[in-house]
Enzyme design. Structure first.
Site, PDB file in Angstrom:
ATOM      1  N   LYS A  81    -121.060  87.121   2.251  1.00  0.00           N
ATOM      2  CA  LYS A  81    -120.867  86.618   0.886  1.00  0.00           C
ATOM      3  C   LYS A  81    -119.469  86.069   0.644  1.00  0.00           C
ATOM      4  O   LYS A  81    -119.257  85.320  -0.307  1.00  0.00           O
ATOM      5  CB  LYS A  81    -121.189  87.718  -0.134  1.00  0.00           C
ATOM      6  CG  LYS A  81    -122.678  88.028  -0.206  1.00  0.00           C
ATOM      7  CD  LYS A  81    -123.060  88.694  -1.499  1.00  0.00           C
ATOM      8  CE  LYS A  81    -124.569  88.808  -1.618  1.00  0.00           C
ATOM      9  NZ  LYS A  81    -125.007  89.601  -2.736  1.00  0.00           N
ATOM     10  N   LYS A 117    -132.259  84.959   6.338  1.00  0.00           N
ATOM     11  CA  LYS A 117    -133.238  85.768   5.602  1.00  0.00           C
ATOM     12  C   LYS A 117    -133.679  85.095   4.299  1.00  0.00           C
ATOM     13  O   LYS A 117    -132.917  84.317   3.720  1.00  0.00           O
ATOM     14  CB  LYS A 117    -132.692  87.178   5.341  1.00  0.00           C
ATOM     15  CG  LYS A 117    -131.573  87.258   4.356  1.00  0.00           C
ATOM     16  CD  LYS A 117    -131.272  88.705   3.951  1.00  0.00           C
ATOM     17  CE  LYS A 117    -130.323  88.682   2.770  1.00  0.00           C
ATOM     18  NZ  LYS A 117    -130.011  89.945   2.167  1.00  0.00           N
ATOM     19  N   LYS A 133    -133.576  85.917  -2.738  1.00  0.00           N
ATOM     20  CA  LYS A 133    -133.954  85.552  -4.096  1.00  0.00           C
ATOM     21  C   LYS A 133    -132.887  84.715  -4.797  1.00  0.00           C
ATOM     22  O   LYS A 133    -133.147  84.118  -5.822  1.00  0.00           O
ATOM     23  CB  LYS A 133    -134.287  86.793  -4.921  1.00  0.00           C
ATOM     24  CG  LYS A 133    -133.154  87.808  -5.080  1.00  0.00           C
ATOM     25  CD  LYS A 133    -133.596  88.939  -6.007  1.00  0.00           C
ATOM     26  CE  LYS A 133    -132.982  90.273  -5.714  1.00  0.00           C
ATOM     27  NZ  LYS A 133    -131.559  90.371  -5.570  1.00  0.00           N
TER      28      LYS A 133
HETATM   29  P1  TYM Z   1    -131.138  93.106  -3.150  1.00  0.00           P
HETATM   30  O1  TYM Z   1    -131.181  93.015  -4.632  1.00  0.00           O
HETATM   31  O2  TYM Z   1    -130.428  92.035  -2.410  1.00  0.00           O
HETATM   32  O3  TYM Z   1    -132.604  93.193  -2.548  1.00  0.00           O
HETATM   33  C1  TYM Z   1    -133.558  94.083  -3.067  1.00  0.00           C
HETATM   34  C2  TYM Z   1    -134.402  94.670  -1.978  1.00  0.00           C
HETATM   35  O4  TYM Z   1    -135.102  93.664  -1.237  1.00  0.00           O
HETATM   36  C3  TYM Z   1    -134.835  93.817   0.146  1.00  0.00           C
HETATM   37  N1  TYM Z   1    -134.768  92.493   0.767  1.00  0.00           N
HETATM   38  C4  TYM Z   1    -135.489  92.125   1.824  1.00  0.00           C
HETATM   39  N2  TYM Z   1    -136.415  92.764   2.554  1.00  0.00           N
HETATM   40  C5  TYM Z   1    -136.991  92.100   3.589  1.00  0.00           C
HETATM   41  N3  TYM Z   1    -136.677  90.824   3.905  1.00  0.00           N
HETATM   42  C6  TYM Z   1    -135.741  90.137   3.209  1.00  0.00           C
HETATM   43  N4  TYM Z   1    -135.451  88.881   3.516  1.00  0.00           N
HETATM   44  C7  TYM Z   1    -135.109  90.793   2.104  1.00  0.00           C
HETATM   45  N5  TYM Z   1    -134.176  90.399   1.201  1.00  0.00           N
HETATM   46  C8  TYM Z   1    -133.973  91.465   0.397  1.00  0.00           C
HETATM   47  C9  TYM Z   1    -133.483  94.511   0.206  1.00  0.00           C
HETATM   48  O5  TYM Z   1    -133.295  95.168   1.447  1.00  0.00           O
HETATM   49  C10 TYM Z   1    -133.580  95.464  -0.945  1.00  0.00           C
HETATM   50  O6  TYM Z   1    -134.295  96.615  -0.572  1.00  0.00           O
HETATM   51  N6  TYM Z   1    -127.546  96.492  -2.428  1.00  0.00           N
HETATM   52  C11 TYM Z   1    -128.928  96.301  -2.776  1.00  0.00           C
HETATM   53  C12 TYM Z   1    -129.287  96.841  -4.141  1.00  0.00           C
HETATM   54  C13 TYM Z   1    -128.905  98.275  -4.382  1.00  0.00           C
HETATM   55  C14 TYM Z   1    -129.589  99.397  -3.844  1.00  0.00           C
HETATM   56  C15 TYM Z   1    -128.911 100.542  -4.390  1.00  0.00           C
HETATM   57  C16 TYM Z   1    -130.669  99.559  -2.972  1.00  0.00           C
HETATM   58  C17 TYM Z   1    -127.912  98.724  -5.178  1.00  0.00           C
HETATM   59  N7  TYM Z   1    -127.913 100.100  -5.198  1.00  0.00           N
HETATM   60  C18 TYM Z   1    -129.325 101.821  -4.060  1.00  0.00           C
HETATM   61  C19 TYM Z   1    -131.059 100.852  -2.669  1.00  0.00           C
HETATM   62  C20 TYM Z   1    -130.390 101.970  -3.190  1.00  0.00           C
HETATM   63  C21 TYM Z   1    -129.233  94.811  -2.764  1.00  0.00           C
HETATM   64  O7  TYM Z   1    -128.360  93.997  -2.872  1.00  0.00           O
HETATM   65  O8  TYM Z   1    -130.562  94.539  -2.719  1.00  0.00           O
END
Ligand code: TYM
Length: 330
Positions: free
Chosen positions: A111, A193, A196
Site C-alpha cells: 500500500k 488478488k 474490492k
Molecule cells: P479486507 O477488508 O481487505 O478484506 C476482508 C476479507 O476478505 C478477504 N479477502 C480475500 N479473500 C480471498 N481472496 C481475495 N482476493 C481476498 N481479498 C480480501 C480478506 O482476507 C478478509 O478476510 N485487515 C483486514 C480487516 C480486519 C480484520 C480485523 C480481519 C481488521 N480487523 C480482525 C479479521 C480480524 C482487511 O483489510 O480485510
C-alpha cells in the site's frame, strides 16, 4: 463455546473474494461458535475516504453481511468505532510491537509502494489495531483470506509477548482460511488478488452486480490462448475461475475438470456466471429490503455494541490491571 472474530473494511465494493475468503466461513461458523463480526471503519480511514460514502458503506456492508446469511440474533454485528475499547487496547499493544515487525508487513509495503511523503502513520500501525480487534474478544479463530495470515501471525506474537511479560491474559488466535477461496485473483490480471478497492471494476465481481454485468465480466475474464480445461499454475486465469467455481458450488476441483473434459473455456465461463448469478440473486433481494430501513440497522448496531462492550471491557480492565494502571473510583 469457542470464539470467532473477523471484520471487513468498509472501503470499495464488497466482492466475491470477500465472500469466498471470509463471509462464507463466517456463516458456517455461527452455528457452532460465539461469533463477532465487525465493520472495521477505523481501519478504512488509513486511506482517504469521502465522509458521506463511508457512512453509507457502513450500512451497506452490514446489510450485505446479513443478506449473505449472518444472523444478528446468533452473531454480534458491530461497528468498530462504536467501541472505544479497540483504540484503547491498541495503544497498549503498540508499546509491545516493534517497528521492525511492522516494516515487514507485506500489505504495508504494497500500500505504500510509490508513495514517499504521503504514507500516513495509520497505514503503518494498522496491524496493531487489527491485533487489538482480535485479542479484545479472546478470539480462538479468525476466518479470513490468505492475505491476512501475516497480520494474524503478528497478533499471536503480540499476545504471546504480553502473556510472557504479564502472565496469561490473551487467547492465541488461529487463522481459519478456506481451501479454494483463500486467494481469489483479479479477473483481468490473475497475478494480483481480486480487491474490492480496485479502481477498475472489471477486475472484480461485486456482490451487488446485476446478472448482465456478472456474465459480461466473467466472459471477458483473462484466460490463456489454449483450449483444454486443466487446473494448473501455468494457466492462472483458468485456475482462478475453477477456484471460484469450486468455492461457489462446493464441487471439487477434480470433478470440475472432469465435467469439462472436451469442452471449451466459454462453456465453463457461461456455467460459472450462472452459478454466481444464482447464488447472488437471493442475497441481492434480501439486501434491497434491508438497506431501505437504516433505523433497523441502527438497532442491530446498538445491540451488537452492547454485547461487544461487555466482552471487550472485561479484557481491557484485566489488561489495565496487569500492566499497573490504577482504576478511577465510580
Ligand atoms: P479486507 O477488508 O481487505 O478484506 C476482508 C476479507 O476478505 C478477504 N479477502 C480475500 N479473500 C480471498 N481472496 C481475495 N482476493 C481476498 N481479498 C480480501 C480478506 O482476507 C478478509 O478476510 N485487515 C483486514 C480487516 C480486519 C480484520 C480485523 C480481519 C481488521 N480487523 C480482525 C479479521 C480480524 C482487511 O483489510 O480485510
Amino acid at each position: 463455546m469457542k470464539k470467532v472474530l473477523s471484520g471487513i473494511q468498509p472501503s470499495g465494493n464488497l466482492c466475491i473474494s470477500n465472500y469466498l475468503g471470509a463471509i462464507k466461513n463466517w456463516v458456517k461458523l455461527q452455528d457452532t461458535h460465539e461469533c463477532i463480526y465487525l465493520i472495521v471503519d477505523l481501519h478504512s480511514l488509513t486511506v482517504e475516504q469521502k465522509p458521506a460514502d463511508l457512512r453509507n458503506r457502513c450500512y451497506s456492508f452490514a446489510a450485505q453481511y446479513i443478506a449473505c446469511g449472518i444472523n444478528p440474533e446468533k452473531s454480534i454485528i458491530a461497528v468498530q468505532s462504536h467501541l472505544p475499547q479497540h483504540s484503547e487496547l491498541m495503544w497498549v499493544l503498540s508499546t509491545l510491537t516493534y517497528l521492525g515487525e511492522l516494516n515487514r508487513m507485506t500489505q504495508f509495503k504494497d500500500k505504500s509502494k510509490g508513495k514517499d511523503k504521503s504514507i500516513n502513520l495509520g497505514l503503518f500501525s494498522y496491524p496493531v489495531l487489527m491485533a487489538s480487534d482480535i485479542l479484545l474478544y479472546q478470539a480462538d479463530f479468525v476466518p479470513v483470506g490468505a492475505d491476512q495470515k501475516q497480520h494474524l501471525e503478528l497478533s499471536r506474537d503480540i499476545a504471546n509477548r504480553f502473556n510472557t511479560r504479564y502472565s496469561d491474559t490473551f487467547t492465541l488466535p488461529e487463522p481459519y482460511i478456506p481451501k479454494e477461496g483463500a486467494r481469489i485473483m483479479s479477473l483481468q490480471d490473475p497475478s494480483s488478488k481480486m480487491s474490492k478497492s480496485d479502481t477498475n471494476d472489471s477486475n472484480y465481481i461485486s456482490l451487488l452486480d446485476n446478472p448482465d454485468v456478472i456474465l459480461k465480466k466473467i466472459k471477458r475474464s483473462v484466460t490463456d490462448s489454449g483450449t483444454e480445461i486443466t487446473y494448473s499454475d501455468k494457466k492462472p486465469g483458468l485456475q482462478n475461475l475453477i477456484n471460484i467455481y469450486s468455492s461457489f458450488s462446493d464441487i471439487s476441483v477434480d470433478d470440475i475438470v472432469k465435467r469439462y473434459e472436451g469442452k471449451m473455456y466459454s462453456d465453463l465461463k457461461v456455467d460459472l456466471a450462472d452459478i454466481i448469478i444464482d447464488k447472488l440473486k437471493p442475497v441481492q433481494d434480501k439486501y434491497n429490503i434491508l438497506i431501505s430501513d437504516k433505523s433497523e440497522l441502527d438497532k442491530i448496531f446498538k445491540i451488537g455494541r452492547d454485547k461487544a462492550a461487555y466482552l471487550s471491557n472485561k479484557t481491557l480492565s484485566k489488561v489495565y490491571r496487569k500492566i499497573g494502571l490504577i482504576k478511577s473510583i465510580k
